[in-house]
Design a protein around this motif. Structure first.
Motif: not given
Length: 323
Positions: A27-47, A163-169
């Motif tokens: 479950g830790y790896l799933f959580r890490l993947a989810e957190l990475t995608m959440i920060f992808v949204i944050l980084a692209t929005s700030l970019n 999370i992956a679908a929203v991140c991709a969108g």
């Protein structure tokens, strides 16, 4: 090549990666993947705001927090799912970002940055002390997992796909905005807003719009965080988070959407190797930011490379054979 790479990324994110994580059964790896995608949204929005429009913000975590608390309060009080909490988070965060931007856009360069830093701290202090709404430092617990129109996505795999679908969108939205006439107008503001205004560009309206869009997407990331963790507190949205998001953008490449994605992945995954160090991991973030500015100021994937990839070769370039 321009079509193959996005398709390959989607196949990896929606097919190979969840299959590998399920096989490992951690479950830790799933959580890490989810957190990475959440920060992808944050980084692209700030970019979009900092890299493309040239407005350096140190208060992005505040809109991240607004989105998270909006989703948590709506879900806990009304029992609704993502069909309500997600647009509510984007709307509230985007509206507050727009209200903050209206007076702040009169400031230039470092003064705008200091203003966003102040706003971020004001919002964080407000969340910390508004016990009746946010429960203050105790945080909000028991936030329901992701549901959509009554269908429960509470399992690890279901939450990952949401999370992956929203991140991709959201990444696609920022990509399209950056590589459109709107993005060209934002880059004109970044280079010289007075000249852009003389050419007929509505400078103030574009800046406010960029702040609102960036804030709304940060609110979306906050909504996903609230539903995936089930608990949020003010210390999750401090100034260190704003610095981390800005570092992702700078390291990846200002103005480059692929660079923001890469920067988010590197600065979430690599520090996990030394997670026992706790808050000392921010030393690593500061060192990466320093070295990136010193050795590669354009970032790992600079804006010029991103634009060439999006536009492809110019007319006539392939007709001329190389010697």
């Amino acid at each position: 090549m321009r079509r193959v790479l996005p398709v390959g990324v989607l196949i990896f994110v929606f097919g190979l990666l969840p299959a590998a994580l399920s096989a490992l059964d951690q479950g830790y790896l799933f959580r890490l993947a989810e957190l990475t995608m959440i920060f992808v949204i944050l980084a692209t929005s700030l970019n979009l705001l900092t890299g493309t429009a040239g407005l350096v913000s140190l208060g992005h975590a505040a809109f991240y927090a607004i989105g998270a608390y909006t989703a948590a309060i709506v879900s806990l009080r009304f029992g609704t799912g993502l069909e309500t909490s997600l647009p509510a988070s984007a709307l509230v965060a985007g509206l507050i970002a727009m209200l903050v931007a209206i007076p702040a856009i009169r400031l230039v360069r470092i003064f705008f940055t200091v203003a966003t830093l102040s706003v971020g701290e004001i919002i964080n202090v407000t969340i910390t002390n508004w016990d009746g709404l946010t429960r203050g430092p105790m945080g909000l617990r028991g936030i329901p997992p992701a549901r959509l129109f009554g269908f429960d996505f509470g399992g690890r795999l279901g939450t990952f796909y949401i999370i992956a679908a929203v991140c991709a969108g959201t990444t696609w939205i920022v990509w399209r905005l950056t590589h459109s006439y709107y993005g060209g107008a934002l880059r004109a503001l970044r280079e010289d807003d007075q000249s852009a205004g003389a050419m007929g560009i509505a400078v103030g309206r574009l800046k406010v719009g960029a702040c609102a869009i960036s804030g709304a997407l940060a609110g979306v990331a906050g909504c996903l965080l609230a539903h995936s963790t089930g608990f949020i507190s003010p210390d999750m949205f401090g100034i260190d988070q704003s610095i981390l998001i800005l570092t992702m953008v700078v390291v990846g490449g200002l103005g480059s959407v692929p660079g923001a994605v890469l920067g988010a992945a590197v600065l979430i995954l690599v520090p996990e190797i030394g997670r026992e160090a706790g808050h000392f991991r921010m030393v690593f973030v500061g060192l990466v930011l320093y070295l990136a500015i010193l050795l590669r100021p354009a970032g790992v994937l600079g804006e010029a490379m991103s634009l060439r990839f999006a536009r492809g070769p110019r007319v006539g370039e392939q007709a001329v054979p190389k010697p």
